[in-house]
Design a protein around this motif. Structure first.
Motif, PDB file in Angstrom:
ATOM      1  N   VAL A  34       0.834  -1.198   0.000  1.00 36.30           N
ATOM      2  CA  VAL A  34       0.000   0.000   0.000  1.00 36.30           C
ATOM      3  C   VAL A  34       0.871   1.251   0.000  1.00 36.30           C
ATOM      4  CG1 VAL A  34      -1.885  -1.217   1.163  1.00 36.30           C
ATOM      5  CG2 VAL A  34      -0.204   0.066   2.533  1.00 36.30           C
ATOM      6  N   ARG A  38      -1.160   5.399   3.340  1.00 34.92           N
ATOM      7  CA  ARG A  38      -1.987   4.360   3.949  1.00 34.92           C
ATOM      8  C   ARG A  38      -1.242   3.679   5.089  1.00 34.92           C
ATOM      9  NH1 ARG A  38      -7.111   3.115   4.755  1.00 34.92           N
ATOM     10  NH2 ARG A  38      -7.478   4.067   2.695  1.00 34.92           N
ATOM     11  N   LYS A  41      -1.461   5.916   8.041  1.00 34.12           N
ATOM     12  CA  LYS A  41      -2.801   5.869   8.622  1.00 34.12           C
ATOM     13  C   LYS A  41      -3.008   4.571   9.395  1.00 34.12           C
ATOM     14  CE  LYS A  41      -7.693   6.295   7.361  1.00 34.12           C
ATOM     15  NZ  LYS A  41      -8.654   6.566   6.250  1.00 34.12           N
ATOM     16  N   THR A  42      -2.555   3.474   8.830  1.00 35.75           N
ATOM     17  CA  THR A  42      -2.711   2.169   9.476  1.00 35.75           C
ATOM     18  C   THR A  42      -1.994   2.122  10.809  1.00 35.75           C
ATOM     19  OG1 THR A  42      -2.933   1.078   7.318  1.00 35.75           O
ATOM     20  CG2 THR A  42      -2.280  -0.302   9.179  1.00 35.75           C
ATOM     21  N   SER A  54      -7.842  -1.365   7.305  1.00 35.11           N
ATOM     22  CA  SER A  54      -7.205  -0.220   6.658  1.00 35.11           C
ATOM     23  C   SER A  54      -6.374  -0.648   5.455  1.00 35.11           C
ATOM     24  CB  SER A  54      -6.333   0.532   7.667  1.00 35.11           C
ATOM     25  OG  SER A  54      -5.666   1.625   7.074  1.00 35.11           O
ATOM     26  N   GLU A  58      -7.419  -0.497   0.792  1.00 33.22           N
ATOM     27  CA  GLU A  58      -6.528   0.029  -0.250  1.00 33.22           C
ATOM     28  C   GLU A  58      -6.052  -1.079  -1.190  1.00 33.22           C
ATOM     29  OE1 GLU A  58      -2.493   2.655  -0.555  1.00 33.22           O
ATOM     30  OE2 GLU A  58      -4.308   3.530   0.284  1.00 33.22           O
TER      31      GLU A  58
END
Length: 230
Positions: A34, A38, A41-42, A54, A58
């Motif tokens: 990813v 991402r 964020k994860t 998460s 994606e």
């Protein structure tokens, strides 16, 4: 790319089970695949399931872009002025959703929204207090466990509509009314567009709904086995 007779893209929807990402090796492969945004964020999530979801959404988007002949590495997910996620570097419209152990992704060349929710016992006063009265009446006419299924049918349809409009949760749940019959329709004054809906049935305890201004949906969702992506 799937097109119809007018050479326009139909709405394509993917779904997957993220439980295989419990495997640490597969999780690591997914994490590396990813985007950096991402991954960042994860990393903020505390619970493992949230991290799997998460990454999973994606991965579905990457898979969809590959199917469309686009280069995911040249495309960035950003937000428009209303906070709706869009793709910089692509004209493809998309939407993502997740719940329980399921992830979902819809793509189109027009605005689209999707939602998946696990069916579970819930306080139906949520529908009484926040849904349109006609929707609550439809739910209350159901009996037993079917009430919960009907609640989540309405919930996913409403969520998919809000996301397709681009307004999301800034739009009140009682500001429009979904009707479920032979066809699914929405009575709304948000804009002058004609929204269409599609529900997908899978042999599991989830509801899946898609909304788009383009009513040409693929008949079935495309199931993606995450371990096949590496």
């Amino acid at each position: 790319m799937i097109i119809d007779g007018s050479q326009n893209m139909v709405v394509i929807t993917y779904y997957s089970d993220v439980e295989p990402l419990k495997d640490h090796i597969l999780y690591g492969k997914a994490y590396r695949k990813v985007s950096p945004a991402r991954r960042e964020k994860t990393d903020l999530f505390v619970f493992d399931r949230d991290r799997r979801l998460s990454l999973g959404v994606e991965l579905l988007l990457i898979n969809a872009l590959n199917d469309l002949g686009e280069d995911p590495g040249a495309i960035e997910v950003v937000s428009d002025s209303k906070g709706k996620p869009i793709l910089r570097g692509s004209d493809t419209c998309f939407n993502l959703s997740h719940s329980g152990e399921r992830v979902m992704c819809s793509v189109s060349d027009q605005d689209v929204g999707c939602d998946v929710e696990i069916i579970s016992p819930i306080d139906l006063n949520i529908a009484r207090n926040y849904f349109h009265g006609v929707e609550y009446d439809s739910i209350s006419r159901c009996e037993g466990e079917e009430r919960f299924r009907m609640f989540f049918r309405f919930w996913t349809l409403k969520e998919s509509f809000m996301k397709a409009t681009g307004l999301g949760l800034s739009l009140g749940l009682d500001e429009y009314c979904i009707s479920i019959g032979e066809d699914i329709a929405v009575d709304q004054n948000v804009d002058c567009r004609d929204y269409r809906f599609k529900e997908y049935a899978v042999d599991d305890d989830y509801c899946y709904s898609v909304c788009s201004v383009d009513g040409r949906f693929e008949f079935q969702m495309r199931k993606v086995e995450l371990d096949s992506l590496f």
